[in-house]
Design a protein around this motif. Structure first.
Motif, PDB file in Angstrom:
ATOM      1  N   PHE A 220       0.817  -1.203   0.000  1.00 55.36           N
ATOM      2  CA  PHE A 220       0.000   0.000   0.000  1.00 55.36           C
ATOM      3  C   PHE A 220       0.856   1.262   0.000  1.00 55.36           C
ATOM      4  CE2 PHE A 220      -2.905  -3.135   1.916  1.00 55.36           C
ATOM      5  CZ  PHE A 220      -4.033  -2.926   1.140  1.00 55.36           C
ATOM      6  N   SER A 221       0.348   2.292  -0.626  1.00 54.36           N
ATOM      7  CA  SER A 221       0.977   3.606  -0.568  1.00 54.36           C
ATOM      8  C   SER A 221       0.630   4.269   0.759  1.00 54.36           C
ATOM      9  CB  SER A 221       0.479   4.486  -1.719  1.00 54.36           C
ATOM     10  OG  SER A 221      -0.899   4.778  -1.544  1.00 54.36           O
ATOM     11  N   ASN A 222       1.305   5.370   1.086  1.00 55.98           N
ATOM     12  CA  ASN A 222       0.976   6.113   2.304  1.00 55.98           C
ATOM     13  C   ASN A 222      -0.496   6.498   2.351  1.00 55.98           C
ATOM     14  OD1 ASN A 222       3.687   5.969   2.783  1.00 55.98           O
ATOM     15  ND2 ASN A 222       4.001   8.157   3.057  1.00 55.98           N
TER      16      ASN A 222
ATOM     17  N   THR B 108       8.743   6.694   2.012  1.00 53.24           N
ATOM     18  CA  THR B 108       8.285   5.572   1.188  1.00 53.24           C
ATOM     19  C   THR B 108       8.362   5.844  -0.306  1.00 53.24           C
ATOM     20  OG1 THR B 108       6.006   6.354   1.305  1.00 53.24           O
ATOM     21  CG2 THR B 108       6.715   4.766   2.986  1.00 53.24           C
ATOM     22  N   ASN B 109       8.576   7.088  -0.679  1.00 54.94           N
ATOM     23  CA  ASN B 109       8.562   7.423  -2.114  1.00 54.94           C
ATOM     24  C   ASN B 109       9.744   8.280  -2.520  1.00 54.94           C
ATOM     25  OD1 ASN B 109       7.881   9.718  -0.769  1.00 54.94           O
ATOM     26  ND2 ASN B 109       5.978  10.109  -1.889  1.00 54.94           N
TER      27      ASN B 109
ATOM     28  N   LYS C 168       6.901  -1.980   2.837  1.00 52.40           N
ATOM     29  CA  LYS C 168       7.010  -0.726   2.107  1.00 52.40           C
ATOM     30  C   LYS C 168       7.857  -0.946   0.851  1.00 52.40           C
ATOM     31  CE  LYS C 168       4.886   1.048   5.659  1.00 52.40           C
ATOM     32  NZ  LYS C 168       4.423  -0.162   6.340  1.00 52.40           N
ATOM     33  N   LEU C 169       7.519  -0.259  -0.223  1.00 57.85           N
ATOM     34  CA  LEU C 169       8.225  -0.431  -1.491  1.00 57.85           C
ATOM     35  C   LEU C 169       9.728  -0.220  -1.329  1.00 57.85           C
ATOM     36  CD1 LEU C 169       8.224  -0.805  -4.574  1.00 57.85           C
ATOM     37  CD2 LEU C 169       7.670   1.637  -4.787  1.00 57.85           C
TER      38      LEU C 169
END
Length: 514
Positions: free
Chosen positions: A4-6, A167-168, A190-191
């Motif tokens: 999942f994204s933030n 996270t990005n 997390k990615l």
């Protein structure tokens, strides 16, 4: 497993609170309790000093919940509040009051200019300073605290994500991020745990279940997915009792040049071993005897040229073509491939110099069959899409490239990522033993062989990458990283298939009988 994204995590938090009729503080209690249970299961009351460093947001609140439970259970705990701002989150304040009231132990307030606590090499650090919501520069004194963690050489466990890691985004400096030995991540990994530039900030990670709303987890589409056994089992296509070799397609492997016939041999063997009904190799004349003698199961078609491919012409009707392994970039070969690309309508898997030739003639990308699979190593990828500033820029450029040409791109690495359109499929299998000559040729053959059997190109890519890595994981138990060679990956493909449906106890018994 979905990554999942933030924004999706925040929305999941909101819906969980709403649908389960709990407070956000209750959800924080679940998170901190899950970490406590993880600790307690492993430590069983051991009196190792535990230093818990809490920020003043929700990540710090999780740390306070953990500290309260550890203190109640008699552990040797020292709790610190890293006071980097005057603002506090609501749930942090709730748990700050709870730990003071229920334990009668007040956390130590750390602020700029204070001496940092002594931490022994055999102590444990819990990093609950910053979570996924970090969106501001970190104060210099907090960075010095991170350095203090590192210099102590104590085991460091991060809550949800190593503090300072976003996270990005790739950090500007290693000094900005806590280096965790272990990270306990909530709901989803997390990615950044899987990208070369950011994975180094945690040696290991584990996902903790905090009772997120299951409907939300099930229904939410994510950009990235982590591919493990549970994800690939539904992809497997069982064989019908009355099937025959014609039921499983015909793979054609085009490649090879003088001194590089082994690449075609590996790819052809992999295609057949993964289940292709028939395999034909198209090689220069110098490859005829090696293939016929070294791989008798394959059929062989030769170019008129002795040392390289100068013309691609065949009367067979392959189901899929794997192209480029060992083919070289001689001018006659480039010319032959340009003619082939313009005339071909058969599904393609393209590797090695096939990719290099495309990068020099990008107009050919526009005429590739839909969902052609490209399997570049890093340098080949750079030639194809151009340079990138960091791993996130690379992913964005590959996604743009995939959408523009409707191709599937496999970014090979420690966590090989299959990219199609805006979707990322991150592989969980494989090991450093795959850093060996020919392993890419084997992957090309595996994916080609799966497409031959009727697997959709994207599914064949995701499944093939998994099998490739799993086979290496099984083989490395017998050979070690250094002695693993590409042929071993082919030889252990059968065990990789069997592992899909073995229960854990069966795997353990099989290991004991080796």
């Amino acid at each position: 497993m979905k990554i999942f994204s933030n924004e999706q995590i925040y929305e999941g938090d909101r819906l969980t609170v709403e649908r389960q009729q709990i407070s956000s503080a209750d959800l924080m209690e679940r998170a901190g309790t899950a970490i406590f249970n993880w600790f307690h299961q492993r430590m069983q009351g051991a009196q190792v000093p535990i230093h818990i460093f809490c920020g003043i947001g929700n990540n710090g609140g999780d740390g306070l919940v953990l500290a309260r439970h550890l203190i109640h259970d008699g552990y040797n705990v020292k709790t610190y509040i890293v006071n980097y701002s005057d603002k506090r989150s609501k749930d942090f304040l709730i748990n700050y009051d709870r730990i003071k009231q229920s334990t009668k132990v007040w956390p130590t307030l750390l602020k700029e200019g204070d001496d940092f606590p002594d931490i022994g090499e055999k102590d444990i650090i819990v990093d609950a300073v910053f979570g996924i919501g970090l969106n501001r520069p970190i104060h210099q004194w907090v960075l010095l605290l991170f350095k203090h963690f590192d210099e102590s050489r104590a085991f460091t466990l991060s809550v949800d994500i190593p503090s300072g890691l976003q996270t990005n985004k790739v950090p500007e400096s290693d000094l900005c991020v806590v280096k965790a030995n272990y990270t306990l991540s909530f709901v989803t990994p997390k990615l950044v745990f899987f990208l070369p530039e950011t994975a180094k900030y945690t040696d290991q990670w584990e996902v903790l279940d905090i009772g997120f709303d299951q409907q939300y987890i099930f229904e939410t589409e994510t950009e990235a997915n982590l591919i493990g056994k549970n994800e690939v089992i539904p992809l497997y296509r069982p064989r019908d009792k009355f099937s025959h070799k014609g039921s499983f397609g015909h793979s054609l492997i085009i490649g090879g040049s003088y001194g590089k016939i082994g690449a075609v041999t590996l790819a052809s063997k992999a295609a057949l071993t993964v289940g292709s009904g028939l395999v034909t190799a198209y090689v220069p004349k110098c490859g005829y005897i090696p293939l016929q003698s070294g791989f008798p199961e394959a059929m062989v078609i030769t170019d008129k040229n002795e040392e390289k491919i100068t013309n691609i012409s065949f009367v067979i009707k392959p189901t899929v073509i794997g192209l480029g392994v060992g083919i070289g970039t001689a001018t006659p070969t480039i010319n032959a491939l340009e003619v082939f690309f313009k005339e071909n309508k058969t599904p393609l898997v393209i590797d090695a110099d096939g990719i290099n030739i495309l990068s020099k003639a990008p107009e050919l990308l526009k005429i590739l069959p839909p969902e052609t699979v490209l399997t570049p190593h890093p340098k080949e990828l750079e030639r194809l899409i151009g340079g990138w500033t960091d791993d996130f820029d690379k992913l964005n450029k590959v996604k743009t490239f995939s959408k523009k040409y409707n191709v599937i791109v496999i970014i090979k690495g420690a966590h090989t990522i299959t990219v199609y359109q805006d979707k990322l499929y991150i592989n969980s299998t494989g090991n450093p033993g795959l850093a060996t000559a020919g392993s890419g040729d084997v992957l090309t053959g595996i994916i080609t062989g799966l497409i031959a059997q009727g697997y959709d190109p994207l599914i064949a890519s995701v499944f093939g990458v998994y099998l490739h890595g799993k086979s290496a994981d099984i083989a490395v138990e017998d050979y070690g990283y250094e002695s693993l060679v590409a042929s071993h990956v082919i030889n252990y493909l059968g065990e990789a298939f069997l592992d899909l449906f073995q229960k854990p106890e069966q795997v353990q018994q099989a290991e004991q009988t080796k």
